[in-house]
Scaffold this motif. Sequence first.
Motif, PDB file in Angstrom:
ATOM      1  N   LEU A 102       0.692  -0.999  -0.085  1.00  0.00           N
ATOM      2  CA  LEU A 102      -0.107  -0.401  -0.212  1.00  0.00           C
ATOM      3  C   LEU A 102       0.791   1.000  -0.079  1.00  0.00           C
ATOM      4  CD1 LEU A 102      -1.340   2.254   1.721  1.00  0.00           C
ATOM      5  CD2 LEU A 102      -2.913   0.923   0.039  1.00  0.00           C
ATOM      6  N   LEU A 103       0.532   2.270  -0.905  1.00  0.00           N
ATOM      7  CA  LEU A 103       1.563   3.234  -1.081  1.00  0.00           C
ATOM      8  C   LEU A 103       1.143   4.673  -1.168  1.00  0.00           C
ATOM      9  CD1 LEU A 103       3.537   2.090  -4.362  1.00  0.00           C
ATOM     10  CD2 LEU A 103       4.263   1.686  -2.046  1.00  0.00           C
ATOM     11  N   LEU A 104       1.306   5.183  -0.295  1.00  0.00           N
ATOM     12  CA  LEU A 104       0.808   6.782   0.319  1.00  0.00           C
ATOM     13  C   LEU A 104       2.122   7.749  -0.727  1.00  0.00           C
ATOM     14  CD1 LEU A 104      -0.053   7.064   3.670  1.00  0.00           C
ATOM     15  CD2 LEU A 104      -1.454   6.126   1.147  1.00  0.00           C
ATOM     16  N   ASP A 105       1.995   8.084  -1.788  1.00  0.00           N
ATOM     17  CA  ASP A 105       2.963   9.482  -2.364  1.00  0.00           C
ATOM     18  C   ASP A 105       2.767  10.485  -2.192  1.00  0.00           C
ATOM     19  OD1 ASP A 105       3.260   7.361  -4.129  1.00  0.00           O
ATOM     20  OD2 ASP A 105       1.799   7.851  -5.342  1.00  0.00           O
ATOM     21  N   LEU A 106       3.228  11.266  -0.787  1.00  0.00           N
ATOM     22  CA  LEU A 106       3.343  12.623  -0.623  1.00  0.00           C
ATOM     23  C   LEU A 106       4.242  13.682  -1.228  1.00  0.00           C
ATOM     24  CD1 LEU A 106       4.662  10.475   2.390  1.00  0.00           C
ATOM     25  CD2 LEU A 106       2.193  10.834   2.015  1.00  0.00           C
ATOM     26  N   ASP A 107       3.440  14.610  -1.631  1.00  0.00           N
ATOM     27  CA  ASP A 107       3.828  16.368  -1.713  1.00  0.00           C
ATOM     28  C   ASP A 107       5.058  16.497  -0.618  1.00  0.00           C
ATOM     29  OD1 ASP A 107       2.581  16.252  -4.311  1.00  0.00           O
ATOM     30  OD2 ASP A 107       1.007  17.171  -3.141  1.00  0.00           O
ATOM     31  N   PRO A 108       5.700  17.092  -1.030  1.00  0.00           N
ATOM     32  CA  PRO A 108       7.167  18.260  -0.298  1.00  0.00           C
ATOM     33  C   PRO A 108       5.981  18.861   0.715  1.00  0.00           C
ATOM     34  CG  PRO A 108       7.586  18.506  -2.595  1.00  0.00           C
ATOM     35  CD  PRO A 108       6.239  17.982  -3.008  1.00  0.00           C
ATOM     36  N   ALA A 109       7.411  19.069   1.632  1.00  0.00           N
ATOM     37  CA  ALA A 109       5.937  19.586   2.911  1.00  0.00           C
ATOM     38  C   ALA A 109       6.166  21.051   2.738  1.00  0.00           C
ATOM     39  CB  ALA A 109       7.235  19.384   4.148  1.00  0.00           C
ATOM     40  N   ASP A 165      11.060  18.278  -1.827  1.00  0.00           N
ATOM     41  CA  ASP A 165      11.497  16.855  -1.791  1.00  0.00           C
ATOM     42  C   ASP A 165       9.787  15.860  -1.789  1.00  0.00           C
ATOM     43  OD1 ASP A 165      11.773  17.453   0.547  1.00  0.00           O
ATOM     44  OD2 ASP A 165      12.738  15.790   1.275  1.00  0.00           O
ATOM     45  N   ALA A 166       9.681  15.333  -2.408  1.00  0.00           N
ATOM     46  CA  ALA A 166       8.719  14.508  -3.064  1.00  0.00           C
ATOM     47  C   ALA A 166       8.666  12.683  -1.794  1.00  0.00           C
ATOM     48  CB  ALA A 166       7.912  13.991  -3.869  1.00  0.00           C
ATOM     49  N   ALA A 167       7.865  12.561  -0.944  1.00  0.00           N
ATOM     50  CA  ALA A 167       8.439  10.870  -0.247  1.00  0.00           C
ATOM     51  C   ALA A 167       7.476  10.031  -1.091  1.00  0.00           C
ATOM     52  CB  ALA A 167       8.556  11.462   1.250  1.00  0.00           C
ATOM     53  N   HIS A 168       7.470   9.154  -0.934  1.00  0.00           N
ATOM     54  CA  HIS A 168       6.649   7.488   0.131  1.00  0.00           C
ATOM     55  C   HIS A 168       6.035   6.945   1.288  1.00  0.00           C
ATOM     56  CE1 HIS A 168       6.568   8.620  -4.386  1.00  0.00           C
ATOM     57  NE2 HIS A 168       8.042   8.878  -4.497  1.00  0.00           N
ATOM     58  N   LEU A 169       5.293   6.646   1.526  1.00  0.00           N
ATOM     59  CA  LEU A 169       5.270   5.625   2.971  1.00  0.00           C
ATOM     60  C   LEU A 169       4.899   4.520   1.955  1.00  0.00           C
ATOM     61  CD1 LEU A 169       5.158   5.297   4.875  1.00  0.00           C
ATOM     62  CD2 LEU A 169       2.478   6.252   5.852  1.00  0.00           C
ATOM     63  N   ALA A 170       5.166   3.262   2.256  1.00  0.00           N
ATOM     64  CA  ALA A 170       5.345   2.567   1.836  1.00  0.00           C
ATOM     65  C   ALA A 170       4.629   1.021   2.764  1.00  0.00           C
ATOM     66  CB  ALA A 170       6.263   1.519   1.117  1.00  0.00           C
ATOM     67  N   ARG A 230       0.359  -9.782  14.084  1.00  0.00           N
ATOM     68  CA  ARG A 230       1.983 -10.856  14.678  1.00  0.00           C
ATOM     69  C   ARG A 230       2.937 -10.044  14.537  1.00  0.00           C
ATOM     70  NH1 ARG A 230       0.829 -16.447  11.679  1.00  0.00           N
ATOM     71  NH2 ARG A 230       2.934 -16.915  13.004  1.00  0.00           N
ATOM     72  N   ARG A 231       3.121  -8.612  14.474  1.00  0.00           N
ATOM     73  CA  ARG A 231       3.413  -7.141  14.268  1.00  0.00           C
ATOM     74  C   ARG A 231       5.122  -7.798  12.786  1.00  0.00           C
ATOM     75  NH1 ARG A 231       5.712  -5.747  20.286  1.00  0.00           N
ATOM     76  NH2 ARG A 231       3.754  -6.475  21.605  1.00  0.00           N
ATOM     77  N   PHE A 232       4.235  -8.382  11.998  1.00  0.00           N
ATOM     78  CA  PHE A 232       5.154  -8.965  10.709  1.00  0.00           C
ATOM     79  C   PHE A 232       5.635  -7.595  10.276  1.00  0.00           C
ATOM     80  CE2 PHE A 232       4.278 -13.464  11.470  1.00  0.00           C
ATOM     81  CZ  PHE A 232       5.480 -14.090  12.504  1.00  0.00           C
ATOM     82  N   GLY A 233       3.667  -7.148  10.025  1.00  0.00           N
ATOM     83  CA  GLY A 233       3.804  -5.532   8.968  1.00  0.00           C
ATOM     84  C   GLY A 233       4.931  -4.946   8.966  1.00  0.00           C
ATOM     85  N   ASN A 234       4.865  -3.424   8.493  1.00  0.00           N
ATOM     86  CA  ASN A 234       5.625  -2.810   8.591  1.00  0.00           C
ATOM     87  C   ASN A 234       5.079  -1.004   7.277  1.00  0.00           C
ATOM     88  OD1 ASN A 234       7.635  -2.931   6.082  1.00  0.00           O
ATOM     89  ND2 ASN A 234       8.392  -5.010   6.880  1.00  0.00           N
ATOM     90  N   CYS A 235       6.143  -0.316   7.792  1.00  0.00           N
ATOM     91  CA  CYS A 235       5.564   1.079   6.805  1.00  0.00           C
ATOM     92  C   CYS A 235       7.343   1.873   6.981  1.00  0.00           C
ATOM     93  CB  CYS A 235       5.155   1.435   7.505  1.00  0.00           C
ATOM     94  SG  CYS A 235       4.987   2.450   8.662  1.00  0.00           S
ATOM     95  N   ARG A 236       7.697   1.947   5.341  1.00  0.00           N
ATOM     96  CA  ARG A 236       8.730   2.983   5.704  1.00  0.00           C
ATOM     97  C   ARG A 236       8.760   4.203   4.367  1.00  0.00           C
ATOM     98  NH1 ARG A 236      12.503  -1.416   3.598  1.00  0.00           N
ATOM     99  NH2 ARG A 236      11.073  -2.831   4.772  1.00  0.00           N
ATOM    100  N   LEU A 237       9.264   4.493   4.511  1.00  0.00           N
ATOM    101  CA  LEU A 237       9.826   6.528   4.090  1.00  0.00           C
ATOM    102  C   LEU A 237      10.455   6.405   2.966  1.00  0.00           C
ATOM    103  CD1 LEU A 237       8.293   8.839   3.978  1.00  0.00           C
ATOM    104  CD2 LEU A 237       9.622   9.768   5.958  1.00  0.00           C
ATOM    105  N   LEU A 238      10.230   6.643   1.926  1.00  0.00           N
ATOM    106  CA  LEU A 238      11.477   6.570   0.788  1.00  0.00           C
ATOM    107  C   LEU A 238      11.090   7.852  -0.224  1.00  0.00           C
ATOM    108  CD1 LEU A 238      10.107   3.433   0.071  1.00  0.00           C
ATOM    109  CD2 LEU A 238      12.823   3.729   0.391  1.00  0.00           C
TER     110      LEU A 238
END
Length: 277
Positions: free
Chosen positions: A62-69, A74-79, A119-127
């Motif tokens: 699941l991806l959130l495309d983020l505009d620059p603050a 710099d744009a970013a993506h939350l995966a 079960r704590r296997f999921g994760n999120c990362r900012l790229l």
Amino acid sequence: MPELPEVETIARGLAPGLTGRTVADARFLCPTVLADCPCGDVFRDGVRGRRIRAVRRRAKLLLLDLDPAPGRTDAAHLAVHLKMTGRLWIGEAASEPLRHTRFQLFLDNGQALFFQDQRRFGNCRLLADLASWPFYAALGPEPLETDPKILAARLGKKTARIKALLLDQTVVAGVGNIYADETLFLAGIRPDARACDLSPARRKKLFAVLQQVLTRAIAAGGSTIRDYRTPEGLEGGFQNDFAVYGRGGEPCPTCGTPLAVAKVAGRTSTYCPRCQG
């Protein structure tokens, strides 16, 4: 693990409530939910003030495309990778988090995106750049956006079992055990057949059937086996249409032969020894 239809359903369900909203803050209730990030404060600084431009899916992500603050370029993506038991929904930010909530993304309208994972296997990362993530860069083509003939050609002269190749995310993205079994049954192909032994016509048919199965599953809201729910808290409905998955020993819906069960690529595979012979 949620597969392509489930994550697509989640993305479509979240998009109306997230697109155009600005991230006010983030909260982490479990440190392991953060991937490739030194600490929660770094992540929070990276997302605060960013507008969510789009909500979408790639493979099982699941991806959130983020505009620059403001003041940044710099744009970013939350995966977000849901893994086995991850769930996402939007609720009031002031609500008491449910048990097993690992992450909250607070929005500018008083709501928040909640991530629950028993079960704590999921994760999120900012790229900053999705292509810089080796896992993402190695993903194969999207099956619903690629011509079956092109997908069939990717099999080349591989000697691997066809079920293993369907599950290989570098060959085709987003397919897991459920939709591989259902597709192979409808295409009349054994899960342990070698890809190189399939004619070009059968390979093309395989991926055409895969597209049909995935499209039907998305229309049904995905498949709920145990934990999966839509963002609205509803179960998917495609499990009611399973022809073979999880039905080992039951009669084949086409010919009545008892469905066989075998291990292929380390995963349980259910098939009809007659229809898929």
